[in-house]
Design a protein around this motif. Structure first.
Motif, mmCIF file in Angstrom:
data_model
loop_
_atom_site.group_PDB
_atom_site.id
_atom_site.type_symbol
_atom_site.label_atom_id
_atom_site.label_comp_id
_atom_site.label_asym_id
_atom_site.label_seq_id
_atom_site.Cartn_x
_atom_site.Cartn_y
_atom_site.Cartn_z
ATOM 1 N N ARG A 6 0.857 -1.189 0.000
ATOM 2 C CA ARG A 6 0.000 0.000 0.000
ATOM 3 C C ARG A 6 0.887 1.232 0.000
ATOM 4 O O ARG A 6 1.740 1.389 0.877
ATOM 5 N N ARG A 7 0.680 2.081 -0.982
ATOM 6 C CA ARG A 7 1.475 3.291 -1.100
ATOM 7 C C ARG A 7 0.512 4.475 -1.087
ATOM 8 O O ARG A 7 -0.222 4.700 -2.044
ATOM 9 N N GLY A 8 0.504 5.207 0.012
ATOM 10 C CA GLY A 8 -0.450 6.292 0.167
ATOM 11 C C GLY A 8 -1.866 5.729 0.239
ATOM 12 O O GLY A 8 -2.173 4.853 1.039
ATOM 13 N N GLY A 9 -2.741 6.212 -0.612
ATOM 14 C CA GLY A 9 -4.117 5.731 -0.626
ATOM 15 C C GLY A 9 -4.376 4.717 -1.704
ATOM 16 O O GLY A 9 -5.547 4.482 -2.063
ATOM 17 N N THR A 10 -3.328 4.078 -2.236
ATOM 18 C CA THR A 10 -3.485 3.135 -3.341
ATOM 19 C C THR A 10 -2.880 1.787 -2.973
ATOM 20 O O THR A 10 -1.785 1.716 -2.395
ATOM 21 N N VAL A 11 -3.585 0.734 -3.312
ATOM 22 C CA VAL A 11 -3.102 -0.635 -3.133
ATOM 23 C C VAL A 11 -2.515 -1.108 -4.458
ATOM 24 O O VAL A 11 -3.157 -0.988 -5.508
ATOM 25 N N HIS A 12 -1.298 -1.641 -4.405
ATOM 26 C CA HIS A 12 -0.618 -2.150 -5.595
ATOM 27 C C HIS A 12 -0.414 -3.652 -5.429
ATOM 28 O O HIS A 12 0.055 -4.122 -4.383
ATOM 29 N N ALA A 13 -0.764 -4.408 -6.469
ATOM 30 C CA ALA A 13 -0.551 -5.861 -6.476
ATOM 31 C C ALA A 13 0.108 -6.217 -7.796
ATOM 32 O O ALA A 13 -0.427 -5.906 -8.870
ATOM 33 N N THR A 14 1.276 -6.861 -7.708
ATOM 34 C CA THR A 14 2.022 -7.244 -8.916
ATOM 35 C C THR A 14 2.358 -8.722 -8.837
ATOM 36 O O THR A 14 2.896 -9.194 -7.824
ATOM 37 N N VAL A 15 2.022 -9.449 -9.896
ATOM 38 C CA VAL A 15 2.384 -10.861 -10.009
ATOM 39 C C VAL A 15 3.211 -11.006 -11.277
ATOM 40 O O VAL A 15 2.705 -10.782 -12.385
ATOM 41 N N ALA A 16 4.489 -11.359 -11.106
ATOM 42 C CA ALA A 16 5.384 -11.502 -12.250
ATOM 43 C C ALA A 16 5.948 -12.908 -12.267
ATOM 44 O O ALA A 16 6.261 -13.481 -11.206
ATOM 45 N N ASN A 17 6.092 -13.470 -13.447
ATOM 46 C CA ASN A 17 6.663 -14.820 -13.570
ATOM 47 C C ASN A 17 7.819 -14.799 -14.560
ATOM 48 O O ASN A 17 7.897 -13.933 -15.444
ATOM 49 N N THR A 18 8.702 -15.761 -14.386
ATOM 50 C CA THR A 18 9.839 -15.900 -15.300
ATOM 51 C C THR A 18 9.381 -16.602 -16.568
ATOM 52 O O THR A 18 8.220 -16.991 -16.708
ATOM 53 N N ALA A 19 10.317 -16.784 -17.501
ATOM 54 C CA ALA A 19 9.999 -17.475 -18.753
ATOM 55 C C ALA A 19 9.750 -18.955 -18.480
ATOM 56 O O ALA A 19 10.333 -19.537 -17.553
ATOM 57 N N PRO A 20 8.888 -19.589 -19.253
ATOM 58 C CA PRO A 20 8.629 -21.024 -19.053
ATOM 59 C C PRO A 20 9.864 -21.857 -19.396
ATOM 60 O O PRO A 20 10.678 -21.485 -20.239
ATOM 61 N N THR A 21 9.981 -23.031 -18.738
ATOM 62 C CA THR A 21 11.121 -23.922 -18.981
ATOM 63 C C THR A 21 10.741 -25.125 -19.826
ATOM 64 O O THR A 21 11.613 -25.902 -20.211
ATOM 65 N N ARG A 22 9.438 -25.308 -20.106
ATOM 66 C CA ARG A 22 8.995 -26.408 -20.958
ATOM 67 C C ARG A 22 7.731 -25.976 -21.701
ATOM 68 O O ARG A 22 7.081 -25.020 -21.314
ATOM 69 N N PRO A 23 7.376 -26.684 -22.766
ATOM 70 C CA PRO A 23 6.200 -26.295 -23.558
ATOM 71 C C PRO A 23 4.922 -26.343 -22.722
ATOM 72 O O PRO A 23 4.772 -27.195 -21.838
ATOM 73 N N ALA A 24 4.035 -25.406 -23.033
ATOM 74 C CA ALA A 24 2.763 -25.351 -22.299
ATOM 75 C C ALA A 24 1.835 -26.456 -22.766
ATOM 76 O O ALA A 24 1.843 -26.865 -23.928
#
Length: 361
Positions: free
Chosen positions: A297-315
């Motif tokens: 929470r920064r000031g009056g704002t909520v921040h949510a970040t979800v980051a992922n790395t590159a895949p290691t095998r085919p989807a």
């Protein structure tokens, strides 16, 4: 039926007031009686045809009936006033026709006679206008009743649409999340196991899970067709459930959060659903990737970040309807926030949510 009754009464009126040796007056009176059936289709013409009967005799039933019908169908008040005055003038002069003599103003009976004739001409006009107003009021009441019934129908459809939209959201956020996890785990077991029986069982589980996801995708599409502003169902997840969500996701993920526990429930649900959708997408589209979840929470704002790395095998080829990110953006917009997403320089992907900390819905 009423036409026949009116014509019969008018003919009786003619029979009472005329003798066979008065052919002109008889013709005028008969004409007035016989044109009555046309009074609804041609009210003005019918009255004009019946008016001579009031001019040459006192057989006035047909003339008054025609005047009443004209008043019940016409909204032209100047015309109606003129017709009433025309009748009164004819009624005042019929006794001296064909050489009309007008009453002297100084005669004591003049005022009474004029008043009587004018009142006789005005009565069917007022009665016809009253019937017309009553008919129009009845039509308005029917229209209001139909409008209210239509409004109730729209309200019921709106409630149903909101319920369907919310059901679609819950199916996507909860059921699809769990089934996709089953499919991913079954696929991993199928690839990693050396026992043929286990691999066959895992293949069956994965195939059934994929079919179930496809059916869920179709059901969510159908339910979303009536889209509406959702209403939340209970019980709903909160920030306290995030740790369990991350641990059961089947992904190597790091959760870092400094969000307070007293955020509004709507904000907590939005953060939870964002993390849930991001982890589901990582499982489906980036096998073998790791994820970082950062909540602050920064000031009056909520921040949510979800980051992922590159895949290691085919989807794995899991079905999807691409409703997840759309639903997240809709939820964020309802709360006055935004959702952005896109690839990262290292080949991964990032999903970001920003919300007012005090948002409610």
């Amino acid at each position: 039926m009423w036409d026949a009754v009116l014509v019969a009464v008018a003919l009786v009126d003619v029979r009472i007031h005329f003798a066979p040796d008065e052919p002109l007056r008889m013709v005028c009176a008969l004409l007035a009686a016989l044109v009555l059936p046309a009074r609804r289709r041609l009210p003005s013409l019918t009255f004009l045809c019946a008016l001579p009967s009031a001019l040459v005799s006192d057989a006035v039933f047909a003339t008054l009936a025609a005047l009443y019908t004209l008043a019940s169908l016409s909204r032209h008040r100047v015309l109606l006033a003129g017709c009433a005055l025309a009748y009164a003038a004819c009624d005042l002069t019929w006794w001296s026709w064909p050489a009309p003599e007008f009453l002297e103003p100084h005669e004591s009976s003049a005022l009474v006679t004029v008043t009587y004739s004018v009142a006789t001409g005005a009565a069917p006009v007022f009665l016809g206008q009253l019937v017309q107003a009553r008919r129009e009021l009845s039509l308005r009441l029917d229209e209001i009743s139909e409008a209210r019934a239509h409004e109730r129908l729209l309200l019921a459809q709106g409630v149903l649409a909101r319920e369907r939209a919310q059901l679609a959201r819950e199916m996507h956020d909860v059921v699809s999340h769990q089934v996709s996890l089953i499919a991913v785990r079954a696929g991993a077991l199928q690839v990693g196991s050396r026992d043929p029986g286990t691999r066959e069982a895992a293949s069956t589980i994965r195939r059934l899970s994929v079919q179930t996801l496809e059916e869920l995708r179709h059901m969510v599409s159908v339910l979303r067709a009536s889209g509406s502003r959702p209403t939340e169902l209970t019980p709903q997840p909160s920030l306290a459930d995030l740790r369990r969500l991350v641990d059961s996701s089947g992904i190597e993920a790091e959760l870092r959060t400094d969000l307070p526990d007293d955020l509004p429930p709507a904000v907590q649900r939005a953060v939870y659903r964002t993390v849930q959708e991001a982890l589901t997408n990582v499982r489906k589209h980036a096998p073998g990737a790791t994820a970082t979840i950062h909540l602050l929470r920064r000031g009056g704002t909520v921040h949510a970040t979800v980051a992922n790395t590159a895949p290691t095998r085919p989807a794995l080829p899991l079905p999807g309807a691409h409703h997840g990110l759309v639903g997240l953006r809709q939820r964020a917009e309802l709360l006055g926030g935004t959702v952005t997403s896109g690839p990262t320089p290292d080949g991964g992907y990032s999903l970001r949510l920003e919300l007012p900390a005090e948002a409610t819905t």
